[in-house]
Design an enzyme around this catalytic site. Sequence first.
Site, PDB file in Angstrom:
ATOM      1  N   TYR A 169      13.382  -1.255   2.666  1.00 35.32           N
ATOM      2  CA  TYR A 169      11.945  -1.460   2.933  1.00 35.32           C
ATOM      3  C   TYR A 169      11.771  -1.913   4.382  1.00 35.32           C
ATOM      4  CZ  TYR A 169       7.058  -2.743   2.130  1.00 35.32           C
ATOM      5  OH  TYR A 169       5.682  -2.820   2.195  1.00 35.32           O
ATOM      6  N   LYS A 186       9.753   0.231   7.233  1.00 37.55           N
ATOM      7  CA  LYS A 186       8.549  -0.289   7.891  1.00 37.55           C
ATOM      8  C   LYS A 186       8.780  -0.533   9.382  1.00 37.55           C
ATOM      9  CE  LYS A 186       5.824  -0.180   4.331  1.00 37.55           C
ATOM     10  NZ  LYS A 186       4.652   0.702   4.294  1.00 37.55           N
TER      11      LYS A 186
HETATM   12  P1  NAI Z   1      -0.269  -0.091  -4.203  1.00 43.50           P
HETATM   13  O1  NAI Z   1       0.970   0.159  -4.965  1.00 43.50           O
HETATM   14  O2  NAI Z   1      -1.342  -0.931  -4.777  1.00 43.50           O
HETATM   15  O3  NAI Z   1      -0.903   1.295  -3.724  1.00 43.50           O
HETATM   16  C1  NAI Z   1      -0.113   2.292  -3.145  1.00 43.50           C
HETATM   17  C2  NAI Z   1      -0.716   3.632  -3.486  1.00 43.50           C
HETATM   18  O4  NAI Z   1       0.087   4.633  -2.843  1.00 43.50           O
HETATM   19  C3  NAI Z   1      -0.707   3.934  -4.995  1.00 43.50           C
HETATM   20  O5  NAI Z   1      -1.999   4.356  -5.401  1.00 43.50           O
HETATM   21  C4  NAI Z   1       0.315   5.037  -5.128  1.00 43.50           C
HETATM   22  O6  NAI Z   1      -0.001   5.966  -6.161  1.00 43.50           O
HETATM   23  C5  NAI Z   1       0.247   5.699  -3.760  1.00 43.50           C
HETATM   24  N1  NAI Z   1       1.478   6.415  -3.458  1.00 43.50           N
HETATM   25  C6  NAI Z   1       2.748   5.992  -3.627  1.00 43.50           C
HETATM   26  N2  NAI Z   1       3.600   6.959  -3.284  1.00 43.50           N
HETATM   27  C7  NAI Z   1       2.845   8.017  -2.889  1.00 43.50           C
HETATM   28  C8  NAI Z   1       3.150   9.323  -2.436  1.00 43.50           C
HETATM   29  N3  NAI Z   1       4.423   9.760  -2.323  1.00 43.50           N
HETATM   30  N4  NAI Z   1       2.135  10.134  -2.083  1.00 43.50           N
HETATM   31  C9  NAI Z   1       0.860   9.723  -2.204  1.00 43.50           C
HETATM   32  N5  NAI Z   1       0.495   8.514  -2.657  1.00 43.50           N
HETATM   33  C10 NAI Z   1       1.498   7.670  -2.994  1.00 43.50           C
HETATM   34  O7  NAI Z   1       0.250  -0.706  -2.802  1.00 43.50           O
HETATM   35  P2  NAI Z   1      -0.518  -1.544  -1.686  1.00 43.50           P
HETATM   36  O8  NAI Z   1      -0.125  -2.939  -1.845  1.00 43.50           O
HETATM   37  O9  NAI Z   1      -1.946  -1.159  -1.631  1.00 43.50           O
HETATM   38  O10 NAI Z   1       0.241  -1.001  -0.383  1.00 43.50           O
HETATM   39  C11 NAI Z   1      -0.341  -0.081   0.526  1.00 43.50           C
HETATM   40  C12 NAI Z   1       0.534   0.008   1.754  1.00 43.50           C
HETATM   41  O11 NAI Z   1       0.588  -1.278   2.379  1.00 43.50           O
HETATM   42  C13 NAI Z   1       1.987   0.400   1.468  1.00 43.50           C
HETATM   43  O12 NAI Z   1       2.466   1.193   2.520  1.00 43.50           O
HETATM   44  C14 NAI Z   1       2.699  -0.932   1.446  1.00 43.50           C
HETATM   45  O13 NAI Z   1       4.066  -0.791   1.761  1.00 43.50           O
HETATM   46  C15 NAI Z   1       1.937  -1.663   2.541  1.00 43.50           C
HETATM   47  N6  NAI Z   1       2.048  -3.100   2.441  1.00 43.50           N
HETATM   48  C16 NAI Z   1       1.662  -3.774   1.310  1.00 43.50           C
HETATM   49  C17 NAI Z   1       1.797  -5.147   1.242  1.00 43.50           C
HETATM   50  C18 NAI Z   1       1.402  -5.935   0.041  1.00 43.50           C
HETATM   51  O14 NAI Z   1       1.722  -7.148   0.017  1.00 43.50           O
HETATM   52  N7  NAI Z   1       0.729  -5.379  -0.935  1.00 43.50           N
HETATM   53  C19 NAI Z   1       2.373  -5.896   2.353  1.00 43.50           C
HETATM   54  C20 NAI Z   1       2.713  -5.114   3.493  1.00 43.50           C
HETATM   55  C21 NAI Z   1       2.557  -3.765   3.512  1.00 43.50           C
END
Ligand code: NAI
Length: 252
Positions: A142, A146
Amino acid sequence: MRGLADKVVIVTGAASGIGKATATRLGAEGAAVIGVDVAGEPGVDVTDEDAIRETFDRAVAEHGRVDGVVHAAGMAGGGPVHMLDAETWDQVLRVNLTGTFLVVKHAVRVMLEQEPVDDERGSIVTLASIEGLEGTAGGSVYNASKGGVVLLTKNVAIDYGGRGIRANAICPGFIDTPMTAGVFGAPGMERTTEEIIREHKLRRYGRPEEIAAVAAFLVSTDASFLTGQAIAVAGGYTAGRDHHVTELLGLN
Ligand code: NAI
């Protein structure tokens, strides 16, 4: 926020968490939002170049242009390297880093073809993480993915700034979304969770809406001189260490 009402913006990962909140915020600001997600209908997988190409081409056919992209699709995953299988390594890199490459590639392709508005052809916002700025215990793939997103985004800002394309990475702290709920809700994680919350100097997780606000700003014309940055939106997580000294000082 300036300019958003005239903009067409593609949001990936729009079915959940940060992507969903961003699509909602951009819509409330008057932007035309095209939200895609592998979990949506039709499912768009960011690792599938044909699907990404088609998403951008359809947006241009229907709306005339694409002014902004917020690429929030991503996945968690990791573990210390001696316990990490190569399959997981490949999968996390493929979704988080290759997915970012493909989305950015087709965003740039479309943006280069369009005439500038207010001197700008487009704004690209990627989602990295504080875990792309510094290491985390067990972070491995991860962290690697990132960190890659941060430097790819800076590279895009350099390569295409002369053509009026801005690119910035948001590096969220721990945000209360389905992604983190799965990890921190687990039994045995109580102490770790408490410490993680403490390292956010505001003593709480972030909310998806707080990331969405920054994403909307970065797409907007208000951010017209902002490019090539990795912006920690993390309640002070990266400001420095606390080591419980604020507690000794009565500032907890
Ligand atoms: P989440 O799991 O709530 O939403 C992620 C969305 O991306 C989901 O709807 C999923 O279906 C979609 N997804 C996953 N793989 C996919 C693919 N191959 N093609 C299309 N869609 C896909 O996650 P969240 O928390 O909203 O995270 C969003 C972004 O922010 C991610 O890149 C995550 O790594 C990043 N992030 C999140 C943090 C957190 O604490 N939640 C912290 C730092 C970064």
